[in-house]
Write an enzyme that holds these catalytic residues in place. Structure first.
Site, PDB file in Angstrom:
ATOM      1  N   SER A 164      33.444  30.716  31.277  1.00 15.48           N
ATOM      2  CA  SER A 164      34.758  30.075  31.229  1.00 15.48           C
ATOM      3  C   SER A 164      34.872  29.086  32.367  1.00 15.48           C
ATOM      4  O   SER A 164      34.152  29.182  33.366  1.00 15.48           O
ATOM      5  CB  SER A 164      35.857  31.135  31.357  1.00 15.48           C
ATOM      6  OG  SER A 164      37.128  30.564  31.605  1.00 15.48           O
ATOM      7  N   TYR A 177      39.781  38.365  35.543  1.00 18.16           N
ATOM      8  CA  TYR A 177      39.039  37.561  34.565  1.00 18.16           C
ATOM      9  C   TYR A 177      38.136  36.553  35.278  1.00 18.16           C
ATOM     10  O   TYR A 177      36.948  36.433  34.950  1.00 18.16           O
ATOM     11  CB  TYR A 177      40.032  36.847  33.651  1.00 18.16           C
ATOM     12  CG  TYR A 177      39.403  35.963  32.605  1.00 18.16           C
ATOM     13  CD1 TYR A 177      38.859  36.503  31.448  1.00 18.16           C
ATOM     14  CD2 TYR A 177      39.376  34.584  32.762  1.00 18.16           C
ATOM     15  CE1 TYR A 177      38.293  35.685  30.481  1.00 18.16           C
ATOM     16  CE2 TYR A 177      38.815  33.757  31.792  1.00 18.16           C
ATOM     17  CZ  TYR A 177      38.278  34.314  30.655  1.00 18.16           C
ATOM     18  OH  TYR A 177      37.719  33.502  29.701  1.00 18.16           O
TER      19      TYR A 177
END
Length: 338
Positions: A164, A177
């Site tokens: 990501s 995350y």
């Protein structure tokens, strides 16, 4: 003698262009592909893209009903099979690899896509949140890739790791995350170097937010409705987020080219290079932006995004369309959102 920066940049660009020109693209026709988290969202979009390019796919996910709906949606006859399993259970990983090999004659491409996401202030996150997300987002891809090495070595295969932009720049209110995705990006770099001698190519992609319909699956902490409204809205803004089908195509393109690492989406590209070229300014801007996010509250209880819906998010047509297209709704949820 000091080499001018412009000359160094020009040399780097020339080297990249030459590599792409003289490196044959990886052929996907007839290849066997295993995709974790393949029943919905980005995993489903990636499966459709691999099928379009002539591959056979094995989808792994926890929910058998979701997998059945995904296989029906994809069609493609005998080129789609499903395996129900949990990526944090090594016996399930071994079974998925065995099934992909048995049904499709081997394994050529491993796509580590399954992941968790938690949204909320750092003050509301616990140590357990960090450990849980690391198990799914970092350790599971590492373990599965290592288990797959003998078969990938035999077939000169490829690995795709879905990290990501949060694995290049830590995003406020996504601390666990981001930590897990930074770890995954590092794992990708290590695997790329270590497995090259085995003839296995490893590509790590770092996408921006994508319109996959997945926010309703996120775990939300803090001021639940405010956090979710912000997360789900940003995730579906056309100028910021990327269409999941476009993202899947670009990720598979990066795999085919043999890229080591690829930002996916304009904002991912901008953030990656802003962090590299101006880390202090980037950090200051992120700290400033955090002041405008919902404040933490006492407690650390988490609820799924689907339970934090408000009229603002429930009736967002872009969000609702993505949820339907990418199998994020069960029958009950779909009737509720209509």
């Amino acid at each position: 003698m000091r080499i001018p920066k412009r000359l160094m940049v020009a040399a780097a660009i020339t080297a990249i262009a030459a590599r792409r020109k003289f490196t044959a693209p990886y052929e996907l026709t007839g290849k066997s592909v295993l995709i974790t988290g393949g029943s919905r969202g980005l995993g489903l979009a990636l499966a459709a893209e691999f099928l379009k390019r002539g591959s056979a796919v094995t989808l792994m996910a926890r929910d058998p009903a979701e997998l059945e709906r995904a296989a029906t949606q994809l069609g493609a006859g005998g080129r789609v099979q499903t395996v129900a399993g949990d990526v944090t259970r090594q016996e399930d990983l071994r079974r998925a690899l065995a099934e992909a090999t048995r049904v499709h004659g081997g394994l050529d491409v491993l796509v580590n896509n399954a992941g968790l996401i938690q949204s909320g202030p750092l003050a509301n996150m616990t140590e357990a949140d960090f450990r849980d997300i690391m198990e799914v987002n970092a350790f599971a891809p590492l373990i599965l890739t290592r288990l797959a090495v003998p078969e990938l070595r035999r077939r000169g295969g490829r690995v795709l790791l879905v990290s990501s932009v949060g694995g290049k720049v830590a995003v406020p209110h996504l601390a666990p995350y981001s930590v897990s995705k930074f770890a995954l990006t590092g794992i990708g770099q290590a695997l790329r170097a270590e497995l090259a001698g085995d003839g296995i190519g490893v590509t790590t992609v770092c996408p921006t937010v994508m319109r996959t319909g997945s926010p309703r699956q996120a775990q939300v902490k803090g001021q639940h409705q405010k956090e979710y409204a912000l997360f789900a809205t940003v995730d579906n803004l056309p100028l910021i987020s990327l269409d999941a089908r476009v993202a899947a195509r670009r990720m598979v393109d990066a795999l085919v080219r043999g890229d080591a690492e690829a930002p996916i989406g304009g904002s991912a590209f901008v953030l990656k290079y802003a962090q590299a070229l101006a880390p202090q300014l980037t950090a200051d801007l992120l700290a400033l932006g955090t002041r405008f996010l919902p404040a933490p509250i006492p407690g650390d209880d988490a609820i799924p995004g689907s339970e934090a819906e408000t009229p603002l998010t429930l009736h967002n047509p872009i969000k609702s369309g993505a949820e339907r297209e990418f199998n994020e709704l069960d029958g009950k949820s779909e009737s509720k959102s209509d």
